[in-house]
Design a protein around this motif. Structure first.
Motif, PDB file in Angstrom:
ATOM      1  N   LYS A  20       0.829  -1.193   0.000  1.00 37.21           N
ATOM      2  CA  LYS A  20       0.000   0.000   0.000  1.00 37.21           C
ATOM      3  C   LYS A  20       0.864   1.243   0.000  1.00 37.21           C
ATOM      4  N   PRO A  21       1.271   1.748  -1.191  1.00 33.39           N
ATOM      5  CA  PRO A  21       2.093   2.952  -1.251  1.00 33.39           C
ATOM      6  C   PRO A  21       1.314   4.171  -0.836  1.00 33.39           C
ATOM      7  N   GLY A  22       2.002   5.141  -0.201  1.00 37.04           N
ATOM      8  CA  GLY A  22       1.376   6.410   0.124  1.00 37.04           C
ATOM      9  C   GLY A  22       1.382   7.299  -1.088  1.00 37.04           C
ATOM     10  N   LEU A  23       0.523   8.305  -1.141  1.00 32.93           N
ATOM     11  CA  LEU A  23       0.414   9.184  -2.303  1.00 32.93           C
ATOM     12  C   LEU A  23       0.517  10.632  -1.864  1.00 32.93           C
ATOM     13  N   TYR A  24       1.406  11.395  -2.504  1.00 28.51           N
ATOM     14  CA  TYR A  24       1.607  12.798  -2.178  1.00 28.51           C
ATOM     15  C   TYR A  24       1.387  13.600  -3.452  1.00 28.51           C
ATOM     16  N   LEU A  25       0.498  14.591  -3.396  1.00 30.98           N
ATOM     17  CA  LEU A  25       0.168  15.368  -4.581  1.00 30.98           C
ATOM     18  C   LEU A  25       0.453  16.837  -4.338  1.00 30.98           C
ATOM     19  N   ALA A  26       0.945  17.521  -5.363  1.00 30.96           N
ATOM     20  CA  ALA A  26       1.111  18.973  -5.317  1.00 30.96           C
ATOM     21  C   ALA A  26       0.925  19.490  -6.723  1.00 30.96           C
ATOM     22  N   ALA A  27       0.466  20.728  -6.868  1.00 30.99           N
ATOM     23  CA  ALA A  27       0.301  21.319  -8.200  1.00 30.99           C
ATOM     24  C   ALA A  27       0.908  22.698  -8.208  1.00 30.99           C
ATOM     25  N   ILE A  28       1.345  23.161  -9.380  1.00 31.21           N
ATOM     26  CA  ILE A  28       1.995  24.467  -9.472  1.00 31.21           C
ATOM     27  C   ILE A  28       1.557  25.189 -10.722  1.00 31.21           C
ATOM     28  N   LEU A  29       1.413  26.510 -10.618  1.00 31.70           N
ATOM     29  CA  LEU A  29       1.114  27.362 -11.750  1.00 31.70           C
ATOM     30  C   LEU A  29       2.324  28.230 -12.008  1.00 31.70           C
ATOM     31  N   VAL A  30       2.936  28.107 -13.175  1.00 30.62           N
ATOM     32  CA  VAL A  30       4.138  28.841 -13.508  1.00 30.62           C
ATOM     33  C   VAL A  30       3.759  29.969 -14.443  1.00 30.62           C
ATOM     34  N   GLY A  60      13.520   5.209  -6.903  1.00 28.40           N
ATOM     35  CA  GLY A  60      14.436   6.061  -6.171  1.00 28.40           C
ATOM     36  C   GLY A  60      14.486   5.646  -4.716  1.00 28.40           C
ATOM     37  N   PRO A  61      15.438   6.165  -3.933  1.00 26.41           N
ATOM     38  CA  PRO A  61      15.564   5.782  -2.525  1.00 26.41           C
ATOM     39  C   PRO A  61      14.311   6.121  -1.726  1.00 26.41           C
ATOM     40  N   ARG A  62      13.949   5.233  -0.791  1.00 25.55           N
ATOM     41  CA  ARG A  62      12.743   5.432   0.002  1.00 25.55           C
ATOM     42  C   ARG A  62      12.874   6.593   0.989  1.00 25.55           C
ATOM     43  N   PHE A  63      14.110   6.839   1.453  1.00 29.60           N
ATOM     44  CA  PHE A  63      14.369   7.965   2.358  1.00 29.60           C
ATOM     45  C   PHE A  63      15.820   8.359   2.182  1.00 29.60           C
ATOM     46  N   GLN A  64      16.246   9.451   2.801  1.00 29.52           N
ATOM     47  CA  GLN A  64      17.615   9.928   2.663  1.00 29.52           C
ATOM     48  C   GLN A  64      18.600   8.877   3.165  1.00 29.52           C
ATOM     49  N   GLY A  65      19.443   8.364   2.252  1.00 23.64           N
ATOM     50  CA  GLY A  65      20.412   7.352   2.619  1.00 23.64           C
ATOM     51  C   GLY A  65      19.907   5.938   2.534  1.00 23.64           C
ATOM     52  N   SER A  66      18.697   5.736   2.033  1.00 23.92           N
ATOM     53  CA  SER A  66      18.121   4.398   1.972  1.00 23.92           C
ATOM     54  C   SER A  66      18.839   3.515   0.956  1.00 23.92           C
ATOM     55  N   ARG A  67      19.006   2.245   1.333  1.00 20.80           N
ATOM     56  CA  ARG A  67      19.566   1.267   0.410  1.00 20.80           C
ATOM     57  C   ARG A  67      18.471   0.652  -0.457  1.00 20.80           C
ATOM     58  N   GLU A  68      17.231   0.734   0.018  1.00 27.31           N
ATOM     59  CA  GLU A  68      16.090   0.161  -0.683  1.00 27.31           C
ATOM     60  C   GLU A  68      15.451   1.192  -1.613  1.00 27.31           C
ATOM     61  N   ALA A  69      14.962   0.719  -2.754  1.00 23.63           N
ATOM     62  CA  ALA A  69      14.329   1.605  -3.736  1.00 23.63           C
ATOM     63  C   ALA A  69      12.808   1.557  -3.597  1.00 23.63           C
ATOM     64  N   GLY A  70      12.171   2.677  -3.910  1.00 23.29           N
ATOM     65  CA  GLY A  70      10.718   2.772  -3.895  1.00 23.29           C
ATOM     66  C   GLY A  70      10.218   3.323  -5.219  1.00 23.29           C
ATOM     67  N   LEU A  71       8.992   2.987  -5.555  1.00 23.60           N
ATOM     68  CA  LEU A  71       8.397   3.442  -6.809  1.00 23.60           C
ATOM     69  C   LEU A  71       7.911   4.876  -6.683  1.00 23.60           C
ATOM     70  N   TRP A  72       8.139   5.678  -7.731  1.00 23.15           N
ATOM     71  CA  TRP A  72       7.625   7.046  -7.721  1.00 23.15           C
ATOM     72  C   TRP A  72       7.057   7.386  -9.088  1.00 23.15           C
TER      73      TRP A  72
END
Length: 284
Positions: A20-30, A60-72
């Motif tokens: 169950k991956p967590g989901l983080y959303l953000a949007a930007i207007l340039v 990419g790494p799951r957290f700073q310095g993580s050896r394990e990779a996570g999906l993004w």
């Protein structure tokens, strides 16, 4: 009143968890200020407006310095006038809004995603405080000393919570277009203040008592990582564009000396991704 050239990007970066991956959303207007016109936002309703939709997926790494990779993942959405070329941007840019300048020099606001950390990422983190995912808000500056070829960019953000600290990101990109290919590459350098370094790399005494793998540690302000990034895109047609992205970071100085990195993780971080963008007009 400036005329607005609108560009929207949405960021979604779930860290892979057990089922169950967590989901983080953000949007930007340039918005890039240029010459003033009465129909400032007419591009939104112009029948010839070009819309681009797509996204990236990678590891990419799951957290700073993580050896394990996570999906993004990185969804993409933009729109522009029919006579405007695609904007070049790097997938590791913060989400920004230009407030001053235009063309080769821009300054504005930026939002930067900061990864969290918990025991579900690695059971060896037991005892360490859980870090929720959050964002940092601040300013960015960008200049193209050689138009469409060399870009210099800096971002400095403060976490939304006072103890999140300040992180500064510096980078340069050399961009080249070769027929249907666009290639870019350049160095990256990240610096953190004491609060930001403590958050990601400290090991409290209480945590060391609970977890014998870790020893008490206090990180210091300064250099955090150095690395490089490269992106390649290929225009299959006027409508379709394929992209590939890779970034390598090496944690250095106080960050690399943390037991979280030395005993649990690694100082070498690699992020890779592929994606595609489809451009179309609302009218045939």
């Amino acid at each position: 009143m400036p005329r607005l050239r609108v560009h929207i990007r949405a960021l979604s970066k779930p860290r892979q968890r057990a089922g169950k991956p967590g989901l983080y959303l953000a949007a930007i207007l340039v918005a890039s200020p240029v010459t003033a016109h009465a129909d400032d936002l007419s591009v939104l309703f112009d029948r010839d407006t070009v819309f681009s939709v797509g996204g990236f997926t990678g590891l990419g790494p799951r957290f700073q310095g993580s050896r394990e990779a996570g999906l993004w993942g990185l969804p993409y959405l933009s729109f522009r006038k029919a006579d405007e070329p695609r904007d070049w941007w790097s997938p590791d840019d913060g989400l920004d809004a230009t407030l001053l300048g235009g063309g080769p020099v821009q300054v504005g606001a930026v939002l930067d995603f900061r990864e969290g950390r918990s025991r579900t990422d690695d059971h060896r983190l037991a005892g360490l405080p859980r870090l929720p995912a959050t964002v940092g808000l601040g300013l960015f500056g960008e200049v193209w000393p050689i138009p469409d070829t060399l870009r210099l960019r800096a971002e400095i953000t403060q976490g939304v919570r006072a103890h999140d600290g300040i992180v500064a990101k510096l980078g340069a990109d050399l961009v080249g277009r070769f027929g249907r290919f666009t290639l870019s590459a350049g160095p990256r350098f990240v610096v953190g203040d004491a609060a930001a370094m403590h958050l990601d790399f400290d090991v409290p005494v209480a945590a060391a008592l609970v977890n014998p793998v870790l020893a008490p540690y206090r990180a210091s302000a300064g250099a955090r990582s150095a690395g490089a990034t490269a992106t390649v895109s290929y225009d299959w047609s006027e409508a379709w564009q394929g992209l590939g992205y890779v970034r390598y970071d090496r944690l250095i100085a106080s960050a690399a000396n943390s037991p979280i990195v030395r005993r649990i993780g690694t100082a070498n971080e690699l992020t890779v991704a592929v994606g595609a963008i489809y451009s179309f007009r609302m009218t045939p």
